[in-house]
Scaffold this motif. Structure first.
Motif, short mmCIF file in Angstrom:
data_model
loop_
_atom_site.label_atom_id
_atom_site.label_comp_id
_atom_site.label_asym_id
_atom_site.label_seq_id
_atom_site.Cartn_x
_atom_site.Cartn_y
_atom_site.Cartn_z
N PRO A 3 0.89 -1.25 0.28
CA PRO A 3 -0.08 0.34 0.37
C PRO A 3 1.42 1.47 0.41
CG PRO A 3 -0.57 -1.15 1.88
CD PRO A 3 0.45 -1.78 1.29
N PRO A 4 1.11 2.10 -0.53
CA PRO A 4 1.37 3.56 -1.07
C PRO A 4 1.59 4.40 0.28
CG PRO A 4 -0.47 4.24 -1.54
CD PRO A 4 -1.06 2.57 -1.82
N HIS A 5 1.11 3.65 1.24
CA HIS A 5 1.91 4.42 2.75
C HIS A 5 1.90 3.91 4.10
CE1 HIS A 5 1.19 8.78 4.30
NE2 HIS A 5 0.80 7.67 5.33
N VAL A 6 1.67 2.38 3.49
CA VAL A 6 2.04 1.98 4.65
C VAL A 6 3.66 0.59 3.24
CG1 VAL A 6 1.66 0.22 6.33
CG2 VAL A 6 0.31 1.99 5.36
N PRO A 7 4.25 0.84 2.84
CA PRO A 7 5.75 0.25 2.18
C PRO A 7 6.33 -0.90 3.07
CG PRO A 7 6.46 2.77 2.67
CD PRO A 7 4.94 2.30 3.36
N GLU A 8 6.59 -0.78 3.94
CA GLU A 8 7.09 -2.22 5.32
C GLU A 8 6.01 -3.01 4.19
OE1 GLU A 8 6.90 1.54 7.77
OE2 GLU A 8 6.13 1.09 6.52
N ILE A 9 4.83 -3.07 4.32
CA ILE A 9 3.98 -4.03 3.91
C ILE A 9 3.70 -4.27 2.96
CG2 ILE A 9 0.98 -5.54 4.81
CD1 ILE A 9 2.07 -3.70 7.94
N SER A 10 3.46 -5.54 2.76
CA SER A 10 3.24 -6.14 0.71
C SER A 10 1.33 -7.16 1.34
CB SER A 10 3.70 -7.05 0.53
OG SER A 10 4.85 -5.99 0.16
N LEU A 11 0.48 -7.30 0.43
CA LEU A 11 -0.94 -7.40 0.30
C LEU A 11 -1.27 -7.82 -1.04
CD1 LEU A 11 -2.73 -3.62 2.25
CD2 LEU A 11 -1.78 -6.93 3.31
N HIS A 12 -2.39 -8.54 -1.17
CA HIS A 12 -2.76 -9.50 -2.14
C HIS A 12 -3.33 -8.56 -2.88
CE1 HIS A 12 -0.95 -13.14 -2.20
NE2 HIS A 12 -0.58 -13.39 -1.65
N LEU A 13 -3.41 -7.32 -3.72
CA LEU A 13 -4.44 -6.46 -3.73
C LEU A 13 -5.10 -6.10 -5.23
CD1 LEU A 13 -2.85 -3.42 -1.99
CD2 LEU A 13 -4.91 -4.77 -1.24
N ALA A 14 -6.25 -5.63 -5.69
CA ALA A 14 -7.06 -6.21 -7.06
C ALA A 14 -6.56 -4.23 -7.61
CB ALA A 14 -7.94 -5.75 -7.32
N SER A 15 -6.26 -4.15 -8.77
CA SER A 15 -6.03 -2.98 -9.10
C SER A 15 -6.67 -2.44 -10.65
CB SER A 15 -4.29 -2.11 -8.97
OG SER A 15 -4.08 -3.03 -10.85
N GLU A 16 -6.65 -1.62 -11.32
CA GLU A 16 -7.77 -1.37 -11.89
C GLU A 16 -6.91 -2.74 -13.32
OE1 GLU A 16 -5.78 0.79 -10.81
OE2 GLU A 16 -6.55 2.80 -10.72
N ALA A 21 2.69 -13.37 3.35
CA ALA A 21 3.29 -12.54 2.32
C ALA A 21 4.25 -12.24 3.64
CB ALA A 21 2.61 -12.42 1.98
N ASN A 22 3.94 -11.63 4.72
CA ASN A 22 4.55 -11.18 5.42
C ASN A 22 5.33 -11.01 6.91
OD1 ASN A 22 4.15 -7.80 4.61
ND2 ASN A 22 2.40 -8.41 4.58
N ARG A 23 5.66 -12.88 6.63
CA ARG A 23 5.81 -13.50 7.68
C ARG A 23 5.78 -13.48 8.92
NH1 ARG A 23 12.00 -14.30 4.58
NH2 ARG A 23 11.49 -14.49 2.90
N VAL A 24 4.40 -13.05 8.54
CA VAL A 24 3.65 -12.67 10.40
C VAL A 24 2.55 -13.23 10.51
CG1 VAL A 24 4.48 -10.51 10.59
CG2 VAL A 24 2.33 -11.01 9.81
N SER A 25 2.09 -14.22 12.11
CA SER A 25 0.80 -14.63 12.17
C SER A 25 0.25 -13.83 13.20
CB SER A 25 1.75 -15.67 13.24
OG SER A 25 0.34 -17.09 13.66
N LEU A 26 -1.07 -14.42 12.88
CA LEU A 26 -2.10 -13.14 13.71
C LEU A 26 -3.27 -14.47 13.57
CD1 LEU A 26 -3.61 -10.79 11.69
CD2 LEU A 26 -2.05 -11.99 10.25
N GLY A 27 -4.25 -14.45 14.68
CA GLY A 27 -5.34 -15.73 13.95
C GLY A 27 -6.36 -14.34 13.92
N PHE A 28 -7.47 -15.36 13.53
CA PHE A 28 -8.40 -15.03 13.10
C PHE A 28 -10.15 -15.34 13.66
CE2 PHE A 28 -11.70 -14.66 9.53
CZ PHE A 28 -11.82 -13.98 9.49
N THR A 29 -11.30 -14.55 13.72
CA THR A 29 -12.49 -14.82 13.98
C THR A 29 -13.37 -14.56 13.08
OG1 THR A 29 -13.93 -14.68 15.98
CG2 THR A 29 -12.82 -12.82 15.38
N GLY A 30 -14.35 -14.84 12.71
CA GLY A 30 -15.35 -14.39 12.16
C GLY A 30 -16.96 -14.56 12.58
N ALA A 31 -16.79 -14.52 13.77
CA ALA A 31 -17.81 -14.51 14.62
C ALA A 31 -17.92 -12.67 14.62
CB ALA A 31 -18.05 -14.59 16.24
N ASP A 32 -19.54 -12.14 14.36
CA ASP A 32 -19.84 -10.99 14.51
C ASP A 32 -19.47 -10.19 15.74
OD1 ASP A 32 -21.26 -8.44 15.30
OD2 ASP A 32 -22.87 -9.11 14.02
N LEU A 33 -18.69 -9.45 16.54
CA LEU A 33 -18.61 -8.93 17.72
C LEU A 33 -19.33 -7.50 18.59
CD1 LEU A 33 -14.18 -9.60 17.53
CD2 LEU A 33 -16.76 -11.50 18.54
#
Length: 297
Positions: free
Chosen positions: A18-31, A120-132
């Motif tokens: 993302p342009p404002h966070v160049p330290e991180i890479s993401l799977h992003l869509a473009s034109e 892609a960024n070699r980090v680990s984080l959990g995920f929840t799909g619950a409505d919190l």
């Protein structure tokens, strides 16, 4: 699901910062990707909800930037990245030294996006799909990027965030001036000029502010001047900003000292001069640099 999420994401996005966070890479869509051009009907046909996870929204970029620039905010803490989307903010929190990060998003496709982006960024984080929303959370700090774009959603979030803040949790939000941001509940933290895609936003640069929910905030009290640059005509609905104060609150023009709530409740219309000068008639446009929150409400 009709389509394998990970395979679809890999095929329809590119790994880019993302342009404002160049330290991180993401799977992003473009034109350049077909995903950019698909209609909601086409997305529904393949079982894909609107792909918010495929874009680095301004609020998320600003909040991720703040976390990386101020790592002490999350260092050693348990973090909830609410409405995570791509996982950008959660990934930034891990990089900044958070002890534990959970990304939360009710879109099942977001889980696949978060997993791929974390990998892609070699980090680990959990995920929840619950409505919190409305629930207790096992976290020290809640991060929410770009969540005040819808009235009903904002109406549900504000009391929940306020409750979490009152319990002693930090609640930080990144927002580029969305219509339903509850500014009267917030404390300023930082502001950024975030490059965005013109096809998604109304400009190529969005002024994005990071705010903290103030646990002591309450409606009323001392008169506060609003920021003069945070309301535009497109943010108005029946003469009120979409992040509107409730009808029980009073909004006065500092030039003419006329309260539009009083005008509405008493049937007294503002004068033509008042309407032309500051446009604070009940059904007319409100000039933001004239707005104060009334100390009597």
């Amino acid at each position: 699901m009709k389509t394998d999420p990970q395979a679809f994401i890999r095929a329809n996005t590119s790994l880019m910062p993302p342009p404002h966070v160049p330290e991180i890479s993401l799977h992003l869509a473009s034109e350049a990707h077909e995903l950019w051009l698909k209609t909601e009907e086409e997305l529904e046909a393949i079982g894909l909800p609107p792909p918010f996870w495929a874009f680095a929204w301004a609020g998320g970029q600003g909040l991720a930037r703040y976390v990386l620039d101020h790592p002490e905010t999350v260092r050693g803490k348990r973090v909830l990245d609410f409405a995570s989307g791509s996982g950008l903010v959660g990934i930034a929190a891990v990089m900044a030294g958070a002890r534990e990060v959970t990304a939360a998003d009710i879109d099942p496709w977001a889980e696949a996006a978060v997993r791929l982006n974390a990998e892609a960024n070699r980090v680990s984080l959990g995920f929840t799909g619950a409505d919190l929303i409305g629930q207790a959370v096992d976290a020290d700090i809640v991060l929410a990027g770009d969540v005040f774009y819808d009235r009903a959603f904002a109406d549900a979030l504000v009391p929940w965030f306020a409750k979490l803040a009152a319990e002693g949790k930090w609640v930080l939000v990144g927002d580029p001036g969305r219509s339903y941001l509850p500014r009267d509940r917030l404390e300023f933290c930082a502001v950024y000029e975030v490059p965005v895609t013109r096809a998604l936003e109304d400009s190529e640069i969005k002024k994005t502010t990071v705010w903290r929910f103030d646990p002591k905030a309450r409606r009323g009290g001392k008169i506060r001047q609003r920021r003069s640059d945070c309301l535009v005509e497109s943010d108005l609905i029946v003469g009120r900003p979409r992040w509107a104060m409730p009808a029980t609150q009073l909004v006065k023009c500092r030039t003419h000292r006329i309260c539009r709530h009083d005008a509405a409740s008493t049937g007294i219309e503002p004068s033509a001069q008042h309407r032309l000068t500051c446009s604070t008639g009940y059904h007319s446009v409100i000039a933001h640099h004239h707005l104060y929150m009334c100390a009597e409400c």
